[in-house]
Structures are given as structure tokens and as C-alpha cells.
Design a protein around this motif. Sequence first.
Motif, PDB file in Angstrom:
ATOM      1  N   ILE A   1     -27.953 -17.415 -59.625  1.00  0.00           N
ATOM      2  CA  ILE A   1     -27.263 -16.555 -60.601  1.00  0.00           C
ATOM      3  C   ILE A   1     -26.104 -15.836 -59.938  1.00  0.00           C
ATOM      4  O   ILE A   1     -26.191 -15.418 -58.775  1.00  0.00           O
ATOM      5  CB  ILE A   1     -28.244 -15.544 -61.249  1.00  0.00           C
ATOM      6  N   TYR A   2     -24.995 -15.728 -60.682  1.00  0.00           N
ATOM      7  CA  TYR A   2     -23.808 -15.014 -60.214  1.00  0.00           C
ATOM      8  C   TYR A   2     -23.446 -13.997 -61.297  1.00  0.00           C
ATOM      9  O   TYR A   2     -23.109 -14.369 -62.424  1.00  0.00           O
ATOM     10  CB  TYR A   2     -22.657 -15.994 -59.975  1.00  0.00           C
ATOM     11  N   TYR A   3     -23.573 -12.724 -60.951  1.00  0.00           N
ATOM     12  CA  TYR A   3     -23.250 -11.660 -61.905  1.00  0.00           C
ATOM     13  C   TYR A   3     -21.754 -11.341 -61.842  1.00  0.00           C
ATOM     14  O   TYR A   3     -21.170 -11.275 -60.753  1.00  0.00           O
ATOM     15  CB  TYR A   3     -24.034 -10.389 -61.572  1.00  0.00           C
ATOM     16  N   VAL A   4     -21.164 -11.093 -62.998  1.00  0.00           N
ATOM     17  CA  VAL A   4     -19.746 -10.708 -63.075  1.00  0.00           C
ATOM     18  C   VAL A   4     -19.647  -9.434 -63.913  1.00  0.00           C
ATOM     19  O   VAL A   4     -20.187  -9.366 -65.020  1.00  0.00           O
ATOM     20  CB  VAL A   4     -18.891 -11.826 -63.730  1.00  0.00           C
ATOM     21  N   LEU A   5     -18.978  -8.410 -63.368  1.00  0.00           N
ATOM     22  CA  LEU A   5     -18.811  -7.147 -64.087  1.00  0.00           C
ATOM     23  C   LEU A   5     -17.343  -6.791 -64.248  1.00  0.00           C
ATOM     24  O   LEU A   5     -16.554  -6.932 -63.313  1.00  0.00           O
ATOM     25  CB  LEU A   5     -19.517  -6.007 -63.342  1.00  0.00           C
ATOM     26  N   ASN A   6     -17.006  -6.315 -65.432  1.00  0.00           N
ATOM     27  CA  ASN A   6     -15.641  -5.879 -65.714  1.00  0.00           C
ATOM     28  C   ASN A   6     -15.356  -4.528 -65.047  1.00  0.00           C
ATOM     29  O   ASN A   6     -14.254  -4.265 -64.585  1.00  0.00           O
ATOM     30  CB  ASN A   6     -15.459  -5.788 -67.230  1.00  0.00           C
ATOM     31  N   GLN A   7     -16.386  -3.680 -65.022  1.00  0.00           N
ATOM     32  CA  GLN A   7     -16.267  -2.362 -64.373  1.00  0.00           C
ATOM     33  C   GLN A   7     -17.421  -2.215 -63.375  1.00  0.00           C
ATOM     34  O   GLN A   7     -18.432  -1.576 -63.664  1.00  0.00           O
ATOM     35  CB  GLN A   7     -16.325  -1.254 -65.426  1.00  0.00           C
ATOM     36  N   PRO A   8     -17.283  -2.822 -62.192  1.00  0.00           N
ATOM     37  CA  PRO A   8     -18.391  -2.810 -61.226  1.00  0.00           C
ATOM     38  C   PRO A   8     -18.558  -1.454 -60.551  1.00  0.00           C
ATOM     39  O   PRO A   8     -17.618  -0.661 -60.505  1.00  0.00           O
ATOM     40  CB  PRO A   8     -17.968  -3.870 -60.201  1.00  0.00           C
ATOM     41  N   PRO A   9     -19.753  -1.184 -60.009  1.00  0.00           N
ATOM     42  CA  PRO A   9     -19.940   0.039 -59.221  1.00  0.00           C
ATOM     43  C   PRO A   9     -19.174  -0.076 -57.904  1.00  0.00           C
ATOM     44  O   PRO A   9     -18.656  -1.152 -57.569  1.00  0.00           O
ATOM     45  CB  PRO A   9     -21.455   0.076 -58.984  1.00  0.00           C
ATOM     46  N   GLU A  10     -19.109   1.008 -57.155  1.00  0.00           N
ATOM     47  CA  GLU A  10     -18.351   1.010 -55.889  1.00  0.00           C
ATOM     48  C   GLU A  10     -18.858  -0.051 -54.923  1.00  0.00           C
ATOM     49  O   GLU A  10     -18.075  -0.742 -54.281  1.00  0.00           O
ATOM     50  CB  GLU A  10     -18.418   2.392 -55.238  1.00  0.00           C
ATOM     51  N   VAL A  11     -20.179  -0.164 -54.812  1.00  0.00           N
ATOM     52  CA  VAL A  11     -20.752  -1.191 -53.937  1.00  0.00           C
ATOM     53  C   VAL A  11     -21.234  -2.335 -54.825  1.00  0.00           C
ATOM     54  O   VAL A  11     -22.162  -2.166 -55.623  1.00  0.00           O
ATOM     55  CB  VAL A  11     -21.928  -0.621 -53.107  1.00  0.00           C
TER      56      VAL A  11
ATOM     57  N   VAL B   1     -30.667 -24.928 -62.216  1.00  0.00           N
ATOM     58  CA  VAL B   1     -30.025 -24.020 -63.167  1.00  0.00           C
ATOM     59  C   VAL B   1     -29.045 -23.119 -62.428  1.00  0.00           C
ATOM     60  O   VAL B   1     -29.423 -22.417 -61.477  1.00  0.00           O
ATOM     61  CB  VAL B   1     -31.076 -23.156 -63.901  1.00  0.00           C
ATOM     62  N   HIS B   2     -27.788 -23.148 -62.856  1.00  0.00           N
ATOM     63  CA  HIS B   2     -26.732 -22.309 -62.270  1.00  0.00           C
ATOM     64  C   HIS B   2     -26.215 -21.398 -63.383  1.00  0.00           C
ATOM     65  O   HIS B   2     -25.617 -21.877 -64.350  1.00  0.00           O
ATOM     66  CB  HIS B   2     -25.588 -23.171 -61.735  1.00  0.00           C
ATOM     67  N   LEU B   3     -26.442 -20.100 -63.245  1.00  0.00           N
ATOM     68  CA  LEU B   3     -26.105 -19.144 -64.311  1.00  0.00           C
ATOM     69  C   LEU B   3     -25.014 -18.179 -63.864  1.00  0.00           C
ATOM     70  O   LEU B   3     -25.103 -17.572 -62.801  1.00  0.00           O
ATOM     71  CB  LEU B   3     -27.369 -18.367 -64.700  1.00  0.00           C
ATOM     72  N   ILE B   4     -23.983 -18.051 -64.687  1.00  0.00           N
ATOM     73  CA  ILE B   4     -22.976 -16.993 -64.523  1.00  0.00           C
ATOM     74  C   ILE B   4     -23.183 -16.032 -65.690  1.00  0.00           C
ATOM     75  O   ILE B   4     -23.142 -16.437 -66.853  1.00  0.00           O
ATOM     76  CB  ILE B   4     -21.533 -17.552 -64.537  1.00  0.00           C
ATOM     77  N   TYR B   5     -23.436 -14.765 -65.347  1.00  0.00           N
ATOM     78  CA  TYR B   5     -23.763 -13.780 -66.384  1.00  0.00           C
ATOM     79  C   TYR B   5     -22.782 -12.606 -66.314  1.00  0.00           C
ATOM     80  O   TYR B   5     -22.730 -11.888 -65.320  1.00  0.00           O
ATOM     81  CB  TYR B   5     -25.205 -13.316 -66.181  1.00  0.00           C
TER      82      TYR B   5
END
Length: 262
Positions: free
Chosen positions: A197-207, A166-170
Motif C-alpha cells: 500500500i502507498y498512501y498519498v495525502l494532499n495535506q500531509p503532516p510534518e513527518v 495486490v498493489h493499492l494506492i490510497y
Amino acid sequence: MHYFLHLYFLVLILCHPHVVASLDTENFKGFKLVKRDQLSHNVAKFKFELPTPTSVLGLPIGQHISCRGKDRQGEDVIKPYTPTTLDSDVGYFELVIKMYPQGRMSHHFREMRVGDYLAVRGPKGRFKYQPGEVRAFGMLAGGSGITPMFQVARAILENPNDKTKVHLIYANVTYEDILLKEELDGLTTNYPDQFKIYYVLNQPPEVWDGGVGFVSKEMIETHFPAPAHDVKILRCGPPPMNKAMAAHLDAIGYAPETQFPF
């Protein structure tokens, strides 16, 4: 532990043929709310009791339920949801709900208190999973679209005979928006060779070591298995994301019959 739960469930069915599914495909049935955990300012986990401690919901993997409630105006509203529990979780089922300010069903869940009953009908859905039917899944999820993916991933990983990868992009807007993060990270820890799992954020934190912005064609090519007859792609997210992902998948070369939108 999960292996024995599955064994217990199988023995339960074999030794007690009167064990029946709690769901009804035609009529709404009421299930009592026994626990509510507020996970963030707009997300809560609701635990509902089944008729007996050994009852199962009776929801095939990849299917969902219809929930009925009242909006702000007192009008009936029906919306599909996917429980985060499986039929190996006997006696109860859980829903993780993100409540939107203007959401009609969100209003109903915001008002729900322990002891209240939720009207549920099902199962529903076109997707039916058979263990080992593909070599690998690529899963694209946005926001609350993670719930059907989590259900399918759990069913695969907790079945010792199912070797499907299972390869998940969230994708989410902020870190706080990530639903089921603790549970998803637990799957990564417990099944490192089978679940990625690979997380993707539109507004990520600094780290931040995940993806930034919107899910791109390059991210899919990097984190998903290449197109093949024994690879299936599942996707569930907001309509704009679904449309963009369908275009990316087509451009990469995933055949239409290997793609499934929830």
C-alpha cells in the motif's frame, strides 16, 4: 485463523444446505444495528445483525448493497455501500461510513442508534471476482472509495489458495481522513509479499513518508505492476479523481478492458 474461518463457512454450507443468503435482490430488508463505533469526528463503523448467528449476507466479492434511509427533509434516499466484512464473517455485517455535512444518506447514518433497522437490498454491481483470475491487481482508491478495495483485498489475502498480488494506492486530504488504516496496515503486516500500500495525502503532516499532492502518473508507474493482460486495475473515488486516474492509466498503456471503475 482466517483459513479455518473459510473452512468453517464451506462446511456450514455443505452440511447445512438450508443456510441461505440474507439479501434480497428485489426487496429491501431490515437489519438491526447492534453496535456503533465512532472512529473519528465524521466516520463511524456500524455493525448489523443477520437473521441468525450462522446467517451470511450473501454478497459476492466486488459487489455492493443498496441502503435506504431518510434525509433531513424526510425524503427517501438510496445509496450504494460496500461492507468491510465478507461471508466468512457469519451472523453480521459491518459498514464503515464517512458522514458528509450535506450528504443526504449521511444524515440518516448520523441519526442511527443501536436498535434501529437499516433497509438493505442487493447484491448489486458489475464486478465479480474469481480467485486467481489475474496475476495482480492495481487498486486506486480515494476517500471512502477504499471500501470495495478492502473487501476484494481481504477476500484474496485470506484465501490461502489465491496467490494474486495486490498493489493499492490510497489517496486522502489529511492523515485523519484515512479510513480503515489499522486494518490496511494489518494486511501489510500479515501478507508482506502479497499486499503493498502507498498512501498519498494532499495535506500531509510534518513527518510523512508517503506521497504528497494528487496521485500522479509517476506514482502509478512506480507502485503498480506494468500493463499486461493478466493485470487488472480497479478504481473508486470522487468523480474528479476518477477522471484524472482514467487519463493517467490510458497514458501509461493499461488497456480499457483491464480497467474497472466502481
